[in-house]
Design a protein around this motif. Structure first.
Motif, PDB file in Angstrom:
ATOM      1  N   LEU A 130       0.819  -1.216   0.000  1.00 44.49           N
ATOM      2  CA  LEU A 130       0.000   0.000   0.000  1.00 44.49           C
ATOM      3  C   LEU A 130       0.851   1.263   0.000  1.00 44.49           C
ATOM      4  N   GLY A 131       2.171   1.100  -0.135  1.00 42.55           N
ATOM      5  CA  GLY A 131       3.057   2.252  -0.048  1.00 42.55           C
ATOM      6  C   GLY A 131       3.289   2.696   1.387  1.00 42.55           C
ATOM      7  N   LEU A 132       2.964   1.835   2.358  1.00 43.94           N
ATOM      8  CA  LEU A 132       3.086   2.174   3.773  1.00 43.94           C
ATOM      9  C   LEU A 132       4.050   1.224   4.482  1.00 43.94           C
ATOM     10  N   GLY A 133       5.027   0.731   3.741  1.00 41.87           N
ATOM     11  CA  GLY A 133       5.959  -0.235   4.287  1.00 41.87           C
ATOM     12  C   GLY A 133       6.975   0.377   5.229  1.00 41.87           C
ATOM     13  N   MET A 134       7.623  -0.493   6.001  1.00 42.15           N
ATOM     14  CA  MET A 134       8.747  -0.118   6.858  1.00 42.15           C
ATOM     15  C   MET A 134       9.839  -1.139   6.635  1.00 42.15           C
ATOM     16  N   SER A 135      10.992  -0.677   6.159  1.00 41.05           N
ATOM     17  CA  SER A 135      12.084  -1.584   5.796  1.00 41.05           C
ATOM     18  C   SER A 135      13.348  -1.259   6.568  1.00 41.05           C
ATOM     19  N   GLY A 136      14.122  -2.290   6.856  1.00 43.04           N
ATOM     20  CA  GLY A 136      15.469  -2.125   7.368  1.00 43.04           C
ATOM     21  C   GLY A 136      16.456  -2.585   6.308  1.00 43.04           C
ATOM     22  N   LEU A 137      17.565  -1.859   6.132  1.00 41.14           N
ATOM     23  CA  LEU A 137      18.549  -2.189   5.108  1.00 41.14           C
ATOM     24  C   LEU A 137      19.930  -2.338   5.729  1.00 41.14           C
ATOM     25  N   PHE A 138      20.672  -3.327   5.225  1.00 43.53           N
ATOM     26  CA  PHE A 138      22.068  -3.496   5.607  1.00 43.53           C
ATOM     27  C   PHE A 138      22.895  -3.677   4.348  1.00 43.53           C
ATOM     28  N   ALA A 139      23.972  -2.902   4.224  1.00 47.46           N
ATOM     29  CA  ALA A 139      24.823  -2.953   3.045  1.00 47.46           C
ATOM     30  C   ALA A 139      26.164  -3.608   3.363  1.00 47.46           C
ATOM     31  N   ASP A 168      23.151  -8.393  11.912  1.00 47.64           N
ATOM     32  CA  ASP A 168      22.291  -9.105  12.850  1.00 47.64           C
ATOM     33  C   ASP A 168      21.049  -8.302  13.234  1.00 47.64           C
ATOM     34  N   LYS A 169      21.095  -6.988  13.018  1.00 49.23           N
ATOM     35  CA  LYS A 169      19.930  -6.158  13.336  1.00 49.23           C
ATOM     36  C   LYS A 169      18.779  -6.373  12.353  1.00 49.23           C
ATOM     37  N   ILE A 170      19.065  -7.060  11.230  1.00 51.77           N
ATOM     38  CA  ILE A 170      17.979  -7.456  10.330  1.00 51.77           C
ATOM     39  C   ILE A 170      16.960  -8.299  11.101  1.00 51.77           C
ATOM     40  N   ASN A 171      17.460  -9.153  11.995  1.00 53.54           N
ATOM     41  CA  ASN A 171      16.557  -9.999  12.786  1.00 53.54           C
ATOM     42  C   ASN A 171      15.688  -9.161  13.716  1.00 53.54           C
ATOM     43  N   ASN A 172      16.267  -8.058  14.238  1.00 51.22           N
ATOM     44  CA  ASN A 172      15.478  -7.157  15.088  1.00 51.22           C
ATOM     45  C   ASN A 172      14.402  -6.453  14.271  1.00 51.22           C
ATOM     46  N   ILE A 173      14.727  -6.098  13.022  1.00 52.64           N
ATOM     47  CA  ILE A 173      13.740  -5.480  12.140  1.00 52.64           C
ATOM     48  C   ILE A 173      12.589  -6.459  11.877  1.00 52.64           C
ATOM     49  N   ILE A 174      12.932  -7.728  11.715  1.00 52.86           N
ATOM     50  CA  ILE A 174      11.890  -8.742  11.519  1.00 52.86           C
ATOM     51  C   ILE A 174      10.915  -8.714  12.693  1.00 52.86           C
ATOM     52  N   ALA A 175      11.460  -8.658  13.921  1.00 56.04           N
ATOM     53  CA  ALA A 175      10.616  -8.690  15.114  1.00 56.04           C
ATOM     54  C   ALA A 175       9.788  -7.429  15.282  1.00 56.04           C
ATOM     55  N   VAL A 176      10.379  -6.276  14.945  1.00 55.68           N
ATOM     56  CA  VAL A 176       9.716  -4.992  15.202  1.00 55.68           C
ATOM     57  C   VAL A 176       8.812  -4.564  14.056  1.00 55.68           C
ATOM     58  N   ALA A 177       9.180  -4.920  12.813  1.00 57.64           N
ATOM     59  CA  ALA A 177       8.413  -4.433  11.656  1.00 57.64           C
ATOM     60  C   ALA A 177       8.026  -5.540  10.682  1.00 57.64           C
ATOM     61  N   GLY A 178       8.973  -6.405  10.334  1.00 55.03           N
ATOM     62  CA  GLY A 178       8.699  -7.408   9.304  1.00 55.03           C
ATOM     63  C   GLY A 178       7.540  -8.323   9.634  1.00 55.03           C
ATOM     64  N   SER A 179       7.551  -8.887  10.825  1.00 57.97           N
ATOM     65  CA  SER A 179       6.479  -9.787  11.256  1.00 57.97           C
ATOM     66  C   SER A 179       5.331  -9.043  11.932  1.00 57.97           C
ATOM     67  N   ALA A 180       5.558  -7.801  12.297  1.00 59.93           N
ATOM     68  CA  ALA A 180       4.654  -7.086  13.195  1.00 59.93           C
ATOM     69  C   ALA A 180       3.246  -6.832  12.669  1.00 59.93           C
ATOM     70  N   PRO A 181       3.023  -6.644  11.344  1.00 60.48           N
ATOM     71  CA  PRO A 181       1.627  -6.475  10.924  1.00 60.48           C
ATOM     72  C   PRO A 181       0.728  -7.604  11.413  1.00 60.48           C
ATOM     73  N   ALA A 182       1.264  -8.822  11.465  1.00 60.34           N
ATOM     74  CA  ALA A 182       0.456  -9.946  11.944  1.00 60.34           C
ATOM     75  C   ALA A 182       0.114  -9.810  13.420  1.00 60.34           C
ATOM     76  N   TYR A 183       1.001  -9.161  14.210  1.00 61.41           N
ATOM     77  CA  TYR A 183       0.680  -8.954  15.624  1.00 61.41           C
ATOM     78  C   TYR A 183      -0.573  -8.099  15.747  1.00 61.41           C
ATOM     79  N   TYR A 184      -0.589  -7.004  14.971  1.00 64.47           N
ATOM     80  CA  TYR A 184      -1.737  -6.095  15.013  1.00 64.47           C
ATOM     81  C   TYR A 184      -2.991  -6.797  14.503  1.00 64.47           C
ATOM     82  N   PHE A 185      -2.838  -7.608  13.456  1.00 65.53           N
ATOM     83  CA  PHE A 185      -3.997  -8.352  12.936  1.00 65.53           C
ATOM     84  C   PHE A 185      -4.571  -9.278  14.009  1.00 65.53           C
ATOM     85  N   LEU A 186      -3.676  -9.919  14.761  1.00 62.84           N
ATOM     86  CA  LEU A 186      -4.128 -10.827  15.818  1.00 62.84           C
ATOM     87  C   LEU A 186      -4.912 -10.067  16.881  1.00 62.84           C
ATOM     88  N   PHE A 187      -4.391  -8.906  17.276  1.00 64.12           N
ATOM     89  CA  PHE A 187      -5.069  -8.090  18.277  1.00 64.12           C
ATOM     90  C   PHE A 187      -6.423  -7.619  17.752  1.00 64.12           C
TER      91      PHE A 187
END
Length: 273
Positions: A130-139, A168-187
């Motif tokens: 929807l153009g409302l994404g949140m991404s973490g990048l590592f180069a 390794d902070k990519i994994n933190n992004i997964i927890a905070v943003a990548g997987s997080a839409p499902a947390y809100y959906f569950l709630f």
């Protein structure tokens, strides 16, 4: 922006392509490679991008290669590309969870560990559609300044992004943003179910929950105050909201959230092994 190839034509590739075209990137500077003719032709018809069933052809065309295949395919795809073409000067962007920069570079290296390919790992989330994404990048250290800017332009076309100083902070992004839409959906799902118990229809329950969630998110987005302050502002001591919040705390909501996010990180670490 240089020419861009998408290897894979799934939801994330589609979301990024929509964002890029809407941001003014010339569709003829984008090519999509995918085995499914239907997915390729749909993107070509809707947005005017080029399409092919040949990963090599797409990679030869592009300066930036966005790897949107499933994680268990990504190293095979990278090896296939590196054996067929000269990848010098090309930037590889991976949106695959659980596949490290080292694994991608190894598959691309042709055993030349002195000249590793520049790789950016991106962890986006589904609101990118929807153009409302949140991404973490590592180069990786091989990524040039201009290439880093191009990677950021691609992710910003579908939302917001932040750069990470360690992989390794990519994994933190997964927890905070990548997987997080499902947390809100569950709630929201739990609230919707309870609304039905109160006698609201399915349509009314859905509308009550989604509009309230949308309004709350917009209040956060349009207000620089801490989220804790916004919560306090609508929680009069002794009132109905206060009673609900105290019940959440008594039932351990902070611990539940912490444990769930840590579980996401632990699984991400396992997937990378």
């Amino acid at each position: 922006m240089n020419k861009i190839a998408f290897i894979g034509a799934g939801n994330m590739a589609r979301a990024i392509i929509i964002g890029l075209v809407n941001s003014g990137i010339t569709p003829q500077d984008i090519i999509v490679a995918n085995p499914s003719e239907t997915k390729r032709l749909n993107l070509a018809t809707e947005f005017g991008v080029l399409q092919t069933n040949d990963n090599i052809k797409a990679s030869e065309f592009a300066d930036v290669i966005v790897l949107c295949v499933k994680p268990h395919f990504i190293t095979d795809v990278c090896f296939q590309i590196s054996q067929a073409i000269d990848i010098a000067g090309k930037l590889f962007i991976s949106v695959a969870a659980g596949t490290t920069v080292a694994q991608i570079q190894s598959a691309l290296s042709k055993d030349d560990t002195l000249n590793l390919a520049p790789v950016v790992r991106v962890m986006p989330n589904t609101p990118s559609q929807l153009g409302l994404g949140m991404s973490g990048l590592f180069a990786s250290k091989e990524v040039a300044v201009e290439q880093k800017a191009n990677a950021e332009k691609i992710t910003n076309a579908v939302g917001k992004s932040i750069w990470l100083d360690t992989e390794d902070k990519i994994n933190n992004i997964i927890a905070v943003a990548g997987s997080a839409p499902a947390y809100y959906f569950l709630f929201m799902e739990a609230m919707e179910q309870q609304a039905k118990q109160y006698g609201f229809s399915a349509e009314e329950s859905r509308m009550l929950v989604q509009q309230t969630a949308l309004g709350a998110a917009q209040m956060v987005a349009h207000n620089s105050a801490p989220i804790s302050e916004l919560r306090a502002n609508v929680t009069s001591k002794g009132g109905t909201t206060h009673a609900a919040i105290e019940r959440f705390k008594a039932d351990g909501i902070e611990e539940i959230v912490k444990n769930a996010m840590n579980a996401a990180i632990a699984r991400a670490v396992e997937m990378a092994k």
